[in-house]
Design a protein around this motif. Structure first.
Motif, PDB file in Angstrom:
ATOM      1  N   ASP A  30       4.602  17.257  -3.648  1.00  0.00           N
ATOM      2  CA  ASP A  30       4.942  15.912  -3.260  1.00  0.00           C
ATOM      3  C   ASP A  30       6.299  15.734  -3.356  1.00  0.00           C
ATOM      4  N   PRO A  31       6.691  15.916  -1.243  1.00  0.00           N
ATOM      5  CA  PRO A  31       8.010  15.665  -1.422  1.00  0.00           C
ATOM      6  C   PRO A  31       8.450  14.355  -0.797  1.00  0.00           C
ATOM      7  N   VAL A  32       7.865  13.482  -1.410  1.00  0.00           N
ATOM      8  CA  VAL A  32       7.795  12.051  -1.204  1.00  0.00           C
ATOM      9  C   VAL A  32       8.345  11.642  -2.410  1.00  0.00           C
ATOM     10  N   LEU A  33       7.438  12.173  -4.087  1.00  0.00           N
ATOM     11  CA  LEU A  33       8.332  11.426  -5.539  1.00  0.00           C
ATOM     12  C   LEU A  33       8.090  12.288  -6.003  1.00  0.00           C
ATOM     13  N   HIS A  34       7.809  13.519  -5.172  1.00  0.00           N
ATOM     14  CA  HIS A  34       8.960  14.906  -6.310  1.00  0.00           C
ATOM     15  C   HIS A  34       7.889  14.937  -7.868  1.00  0.00           C
TER      16      HIS A  34
ATOM     17  N   GLY B  38       0.862  -1.716   0.057  1.00  0.00           N
ATOM     18  CA  GLY B  38      -0.379   0.023   0.032  1.00  0.00           C
ATOM     19  C   GLY B  38       0.486   1.830  -0.243  1.00  0.00           C
ATOM     20  N   GLN B  39       2.333   1.637  -0.421  1.00  0.00           N
ATOM     21  CA  GLN B  39       3.193   2.321  -0.655  1.00  0.00           C
ATOM     22  C   GLN B  39       3.309   2.896  -2.017  1.00  0.00           C
ATOM     23  N   ARG B  40       3.818   3.819  -2.174  1.00  0.00           N
ATOM     24  CA  ARG B  40       4.325   4.532  -3.722  1.00  0.00           C
ATOM     25  C   ARG B  40       5.297   4.322  -3.492  1.00  0.00           C
ATOM     26  N   PHE B  41       5.642   3.792  -5.195  1.00  0.00           N
ATOM     27  CA  PHE B  41       7.300   3.353  -5.279  1.00  0.00           C
ATOM     28  C   PHE B  41       7.754   3.880  -6.480  1.00  0.00           C
ATOM     29  N   VAL B  42       6.863   4.789  -6.810  1.00  0.00           N
ATOM     30  CA  VAL B  42       7.342   5.136  -8.416  1.00  0.00           C
ATOM     31  C   VAL B  42       6.877   6.692  -8.586  1.00  0.00           C
ATOM     32  N   THR B  43       7.328   7.623  -9.328  1.00  0.00           N
ATOM     33  CA  THR B  43       6.023   8.943  -9.546  1.00  0.00           C
ATOM     34  C   THR B  43       5.701   8.710 -10.477  1.00  0.00           C
ATOM     35  N   GLU B  44       4.345   9.224 -10.350  1.00  0.00           N
ATOM     36  CA  GLU B  44       3.198   8.622 -11.556  1.00  0.00           C
ATOM     37  C   GLU B  44       4.138   9.480 -12.592  1.00  0.00           C
TER      38      GLU B  44
END
Ligand SMILES: Cc1cc2nc3c(=O)[nH]c(=O)nc-3n(C[C@H](O)[C@H](O)[C@H](O)COP(=O)(O)OP(=O)(O)OC[C@H]3O[C@@H](n4cnc5c(N)ncnc54)[C@H](O)[C@@H]3O)c2cc1C
Length: 495
Positions: free
Chosen positions: A403-407, A312-318
């Motif tokens: 979006d400081p996580v995946l920019h 359930g975690q993001r892993f790539v900038t969409e």
């Protein structure tokens, strides 16, 4: 499918007689073969192409037609983009992944404008218009598009972004992908020019093995024609341009096991046989694990949602290149990914032309619909609370369009609100092989000992070229045509 024909090289002393001969013998009449044959003939070499199928074109003629070019082409300039070979180089060295070869990426960028000009000189037309949307092909007949994630994180921090996916213009009524896709309008001028320069072609001829002189020089090809052996002598060089190994399950299983049975953007003739022919005379290989992988969902939807893994975690900038997302799903998320989108974003996404759709509105329908994130977690068997926590973090920053996580870039950031849809992206994706023979920047095939194998050349997807691990749409037709030309010139000057 695995090729079972013998690749054992035949000593020329065992050849009873030659059935055909030429200075340069090219195996395969797709993009690399057509580019090589034309340049060999232009350099004065009597050139013969052997093509397994009944006509020229290969995968290239079926392709959408992206050609990766930059550094300041006329189309880039007309569309208002400043680009330089240096920025193109920085992007490609980062995006093509570990193993990207400066000795190839360097000249490819330095001479990209000249290659563009050459293509237009021989009759490839590009509309000077820019398509400002994500997708696998442009909406209409625009000639330029971002095709590698240049304007997405991390690449916008590495190189000044510029679109470099150039697309040949289509005649009225033509479709971008299909029997005569955009790639056909690259192939047709290449083949026309080669034919005008006197290149001969034999169709229905399958190359099986190389012929070798006693000193190790490649002297020809043992082929099959009408079911019978057909021996072709090459006075100066043999150029392998027969595509990759996507359709060889045995090779894929050994070199790139994650992509077994995921056939995409290739044709059955990409059976790895030409690579094995060269291996049989000692050729070295380059990054055979590389593969272009599609994510299996329209970029218009992906950009607007958030992609999560099995935790359930993001892993790539969409909002990056879809092929980069496909690779991330396969290699970083073990093939398990879901796209969460809300109703507002779903409705805002235009139906994507040329992409697989399943809904009455021309868009794919989410696998699960719900007003509640816990219910979606339960339906997708995600850890309890995982999606809620990911959405809460994303929304907190999205409210400020950050979006400081995946920019992700601002344009595609908006908080996600109920009701939601969740796409299950665990279905098989399509992939094609990127690895192949190790060559020098002039297409000379390198022996495992390091030096060129005399008389042997390769380009296109049977060689390891610009895309070694990462991919950008257009790098296949781009490096096939660019290094095909170089190999053709080098072979013509050989011997
Ligand atoms: C639907 C689709 C869309 C695509 N879109 C793009 C795109 O937009 N941009 C991009 O860069 N790439 C795209 N690709 C990928 C690209 O078309 C290929 O990677 C590229 O054509 C490879 O060039 P090549 O010269 O190595 O192979 P090909 O162009 O396939 O040519 C190889 C030729 O060799 C022949 N051959 C094979 N084995 C033998 C043998 N033993 N003897 C004689 N002949 C043989 C084949 O029949 C074929 O004609 C797409 C592919 C497909 C199918």
């Amino acid at each position: 499918m695995a090729s079972t024909r013998s690749v054992r090289p035949t000593p020329t002393a065992e050849i009873a007689g030659w059935d055909a001969e030429a200075d340069v013998v090219v195996v395969g009449y797709g993009v690399a073969g057509a580019a090589a044959a034309g340049e060999a003939a232009a350099a004065g070499a009597d050139t013969l192409v052997l093509e397994w199928t009944g006509g020229w074109g290969g995968a290239a003629a079926l392709a959408g037609g992206f050609i990766y070019l930059g550094g300041g082409t006329a189309v880039q300039k007309a569309c208002g983009f400043a680009d330089t070979p240096q920025e193109m180089y920085k992007f490609l060295m980062a995006a093509m992944g570990p193993g990207a070869d400066p000795a190839k990426v360097g000249p490819y960028c330095e001479h990209s404008v000249a290659h563009f000009d050459w293509l237009t000189d021989i009759g490839v037309r590009f509309n000077p218009t820019f398509y400002d949307q994500p997708g696998s092909v442009p909406g209409a007949d625009e000639g330029l598009m971002y095709s590698g994630g240049e304007n997405a994180w991390p690449f916008y921090d590495i190189a000044v972004p510029a679109p470099r996916g150039h697309l040949p213009a289509l005649p009225p009524g033509a479709t971008r992908i299909g029997e005569r896709g955009g790639g056909y309008y690259l192939m047709e001028p290449l083949v026309r020019r080669a034919t005008e320069l006197g290149v001969r072609a034999e169709f229905g001829v399958r190359a099986d093995a190389l012929c070798v002189e006693s000193d190790g020089r490649i002297a020809g090809v043992v082929a099959t024609r009408f079911g019978r052996p057909w021996n072709v002598r090459a006075r100066r060089g043999v150029m392998l341009a027969a595509g990759g190994f996507t359709y060889n399950d045995d090779m894929v299983g050994r070199f790139a096991p994650e992509v077994v049975t995921r056939y995409g953007a290739a044709i059955e003739q990409h059976d790895g046989h030409a690579i094995r022919m060269a291996q049989a005379v000692g050729a070295d290989l380059g990054r055979m694990d590389g593969a272009e992988v599609t994510p299996g969902l329209s970029a218009q939807l992906i950009y607007r949602g958030i992609m999560v893994n099995g935790l359930g975690q993001r892993f790539v900038t969409e909002d990056t290149y879809p092929g980069r997302i496909g690779q991330a799903i396969l290699y970083r998320a073990d093939g398990t990914a879901y796209l969460l989108i809300d109703q507002r974003a779903y409705e805002a996404a235009p139906a994507s032309p040329h992409e697989r759709t399943s809904g009455p509105n021309g868009k794919p329908v989410p696998t699960w619909l719900s007003e509640s994130l816990p219910e979606l977690e339960s339906l997708a068997a995600l850890p309890a609370g995982s999606l809620e926590s990911t959405v809460s973090l994303y929304n907190r920053h999205a409210a400020r369009r950050e979006d400081p996580v995946l920019h992700k870039t601002q344009r595609w950031i908006a908080p996600l609100e109920s009701p939601y849809g969740l796409f299950d992206l665990r279905q098989p994706r399509r992939a094609f092989s990127l690895g192949g023979l190790r060559t020098d920047p002039h297409g000379r095939v390198l022996h495992v000992a390091g030096e060129p194998i005399p008389g042997l050349y390769a380009a296109g997807r049977c060689a390891s070229g610009i895309p070694v691990w990462g991919y950008a749409s257009g790098t296949s037709l781009g490096d096939g045509s660019f290094f095909g030309r170089r190999a053709g010139r080098a072979a013509a000057a050989d011997g």
